[in-house]
Each structure stands twice: as C-alpha cells, then as structure tokens.
Design a protein around this motif. Structure first.
Motif, PDB file in Angstrom:
ATOM      1  N   ALA A 131       6.381  -1.301   6.670  1.00 43.91           N
ATOM      2  CA  ALA A 131       5.180  -1.974   6.156  1.00 43.91           C
ATOM      3  C   ALA A 131       3.921  -1.310   6.706  1.00 43.91           C
ATOM      4  O   ALA A 131       2.964  -1.066   5.957  1.00 43.91           O
ATOM      5  CB  ALA A 131       5.214  -3.459   6.525  1.00 43.91           C
ATOM      6  N   TYR A 132       3.895  -1.006   7.998  1.00 42.00           N
ATOM      7  CA  TYR A 132       2.735  -0.343   8.589  1.00 42.00           C
ATOM      8  C   TYR A 132       2.502   1.036   7.975  1.00 42.00           C
ATOM      9  O   TYR A 132       1.365   1.403   7.673  1.00 42.00           O
ATOM     10  CB  TYR A 132       2.898  -0.214  10.105  1.00 42.00           C
ATOM     11  CG  TYR A 132       2.686  -1.487  10.873  1.00 42.00           C
ATOM     12  CD1 TYR A 132       2.002  -2.573  10.331  1.00 42.00           C
ATOM     13  CD2 TYR A 132       3.163  -1.610  12.165  1.00 42.00           C
ATOM     14  CE1 TYR A 132       1.808  -3.737  11.054  1.00 42.00           C
ATOM     15  CE2 TYR A 132       2.970  -2.772  12.903  1.00 42.00           C
ATOM     16  CZ  TYR A 132       2.295  -3.832  12.339  1.00 42.00           C
ATOM     17  OH  TYR A 132       2.094  -4.975  13.059  1.00 42.00           O
ATOM     18  N   CYS A 133       3.562   1.792   7.781  1.00 39.70           N
ATOM     19  CA  CYS A 133       3.415   3.117   7.171  1.00 39.70           C
ATOM     20  C   CYS A 133       2.934   3.001   5.731  1.00 39.70           C
ATOM     21  O   CYS A 133       2.118   3.806   5.273  1.00 39.70           O
ATOM     22  CB  CYS A 133       4.733   3.895   7.248  1.00 39.70           C
ATOM     23  SG  CYS A 133       5.147   4.419   8.918  1.00 39.70           S
ATOM     24  N   GLY A 134       3.409   2.002   5.005  1.00 39.93           N
ATOM     25  CA  GLY A 134       2.931   1.767   3.651  1.00 39.93           C
ATOM     26  C   GLY A 134       1.450   1.420   3.612  1.00 39.93           C
ATOM     27  O   GLY A 134       0.709   1.906   2.759  1.00 39.93           O
ATOM     28  N   ILE A 135       1.025   0.577   4.551  1.00 41.06           N
ATOM     29  CA  ILE A 135      -0.395   0.230   4.641  1.00 41.06           C
ATOM     30  C   ILE A 135      -1.229   1.467   4.945  1.00 41.06           C
ATOM     31  O   ILE A 135      -2.285   1.694   4.340  1.00 41.06           O
ATOM     32  CB  ILE A 135      -0.606  -0.858   5.720  1.00 41.06           C
ATOM     33  CG1 ILE A 135      -0.020  -2.181   5.257  1.00 41.06           C
ATOM     34  CG2 ILE A 135      -2.090  -1.016   6.054  1.00 41.06           C
ATOM     35  CD1 ILE A 135       0.083  -3.216   6.355  1.00 41.06           C
ATOM     36  N   LEU A 136      -0.775   2.283   5.890  1.00 40.57           N
ATOM     37  CA  LEU A 136      -1.507   3.503   6.229  1.00 40.57           C
ATOM     38  C   LEU A 136      -1.552   4.479   5.058  1.00 40.57           C
ATOM     39  O   LEU A 136      -2.582   5.126   4.822  1.00 40.57           O
ATOM     40  CB  LEU A 136      -0.890   4.157   7.470  1.00 40.57           C
ATOM     41  CG  LEU A 136      -1.091   3.387   8.778  1.00 40.57           C
ATOM     42  CD1 LEU A 136      -0.291   4.018   9.904  1.00 40.57           C
ATOM     43  CD2 LEU A 136      -2.563   3.300   9.136  1.00 40.57           C
ATOM     44  N   MET A 137      -0.458   4.577   4.293  1.00 40.12           N
ATOM     45  CA  MET A 137      -0.469   5.463   3.124  1.00 40.12           C
ATOM     46  C   MET A 137      -1.430   4.945   2.060  1.00 40.12           C
ATOM     47  O   MET A 137      -2.145   5.735   1.431  1.00 40.12           O
ATOM     48  CB  MET A 137       0.944   5.614   2.556  1.00 40.12           C
ATOM     49  CG  MET A 137       1.833   6.489   3.416  1.00 40.12           C
ATOM     50  SD  MET A 137       3.411   6.916   2.655  1.00 40.12           S
ATOM     51  CE  MET A 137       4.288   5.392   2.778  1.00 40.12           C
ATOM     52  N   LEU A 138      -1.464   3.644   1.852  1.00 36.88           N
ATOM     53  CA  LEU A 138      -2.406   3.061   0.898  1.00 36.88           C
ATOM     54  C   LEU A 138      -3.846   3.313   1.336  1.00 36.88           C
ATOM     55  O   LEU A 138      -4.701   3.687   0.512  1.00 36.88           O
ATOM     56  CB  LEU A 138      -2.151   1.562   0.754  1.00 36.88           C
ATOM     57  CG  LEU A 138      -3.116   0.809  -0.159  1.00 36.88           C
ATOM     58  CD1 LEU A 138      -2.952   1.265  -1.607  1.00 36.88           C
ATOM     59  CD2 LEU A 138      -2.903  -0.683  -0.040  1.00 36.88           C
TER      60      LEU A 138
END
Length: 176
Positions: free
Chosen positions: A14-21
C-alpha cells in the motif's frame, strides 16, 4: 500490536502504491496544479509522513524507493533524490522513535524542514556551484515558491495519510 507477515506485506505494498501514485502526480505535467509556476514536490512530505510511523530501516527504504521513482524521470542529477529522501526519512523516523512523540506538530516540523532543506541543497549544489545564469534569482522565483506550496499542502496530506497509517499499523486509540 505486532503485525503478521501478511499485514506487513499489505502495508508496504500500500505504501509503495501511494508513493507511485504521488510520483505520477508530481512528475506528469498537468496532473497536479501549478500555482504561478511553482511545482508541488509531493513525494517529500508523503514519504516523510509515512516514515514517521516506521522503524529507521523501513523508513530509509521507503525514502530510497520514493527517491528512485523521482530519479527515474530526472534528466540530470541521478541519485540526489534517492540519497536525500532516504536520509530525510531515516532522520525523521529516528527522531520520532528516540526523541519525540509522533504528533501533528512534529510531523509538520519534520516535513517542512525536509522540504526546505531539499530546495536549499538542490539550489546550492546544482545551481550555485555550477554557476548557472540567474541562479540567485531561481531561489526566489522557483525554489522558495515550490517549498511554500508544498509545505502548505502538507497538513492536508497528514489528514489523509495518518488514518491510513493507523489502520495499516493496526493502532487503536487505547494502544497509545
């Protein structure tokens, strides 16, 4: 409460997804509004705010990942964002782990300091030292407005990320 391996996996995905977004929003022209030519460096406050609820190692790795996402699209200065965000996240996490409590005020000071230092160091290293034309004026016309814009957006990001972080870390009000 100790997280299971599955909980940790979900949290970091989830954190990596947020950072990618956030990297997509920041680095794609037209996706995030500019105010008077000032860009929002949204990756800095997001990765620092996320890292405040993590241990030092995880915080440094999240900062490294965010910096790598930023450096991938950078035409020059490869590695600066990785190193800076990794150190900012590590220092912020260390301060919250050993010195301060993770409060709104501490979060705002950590993110504002990270944003201001990022803009100042970038300007000093890549504009002043390389003696670019008009380097003094770029501080006032670009870097300070970008820092102010990003700092002004930080409380909104805190309001979004803090409940998510508490949910992913399975923190209840009676746990603190």
């Amino acid at each position: 409460m100790e997280l299971t391996k599955k909980d940790k996996t979900v949290k970091y995905i989830a954190y990596c997804g947020i950072l990618m977004l956030c990297a997509l929003l920041q680095n794609t022209a037209g996706l995030f509004p500019e105010i008077g030519g000032a860009h929002c460096f949204i990756l800095i406050p997001v990765c620092v705010l996320i890292s405040l609820d993590e241990d030092e190692k995880a915080a440094a790795l999240l900062g490294l990942f965010a910096g790598a996402l930023w450096d991938i699209v950078s035409a020059e200065h490869m590695g600066y964002n990785c190193i800076f965000l990794m150190l900012a996240c590590f220092v912020s996490s260390t301060l919250v782990t050993y010195v301060f409590r993770n409060t709104f005020a501490v979060s705002m000071v950590c993110t504002a300091a990270s944003i201001a230092l990022y803009c100042l160091f970038y300007w000093l290293i890549f504009m002043v030292i390389q003696k670019s034309d008009g380097s003094v004026w770029t501080l006032f016309y670009f870097y300070i407005p970008c820092a102010v814009y990003t700092i002004a957006l930080t409380p909104l990001l805190y309001l979004i990320l803090k409940p998510l972080s508490r949910k992913l870390n399975k923190i209840n009000d009676f746990d603190e």
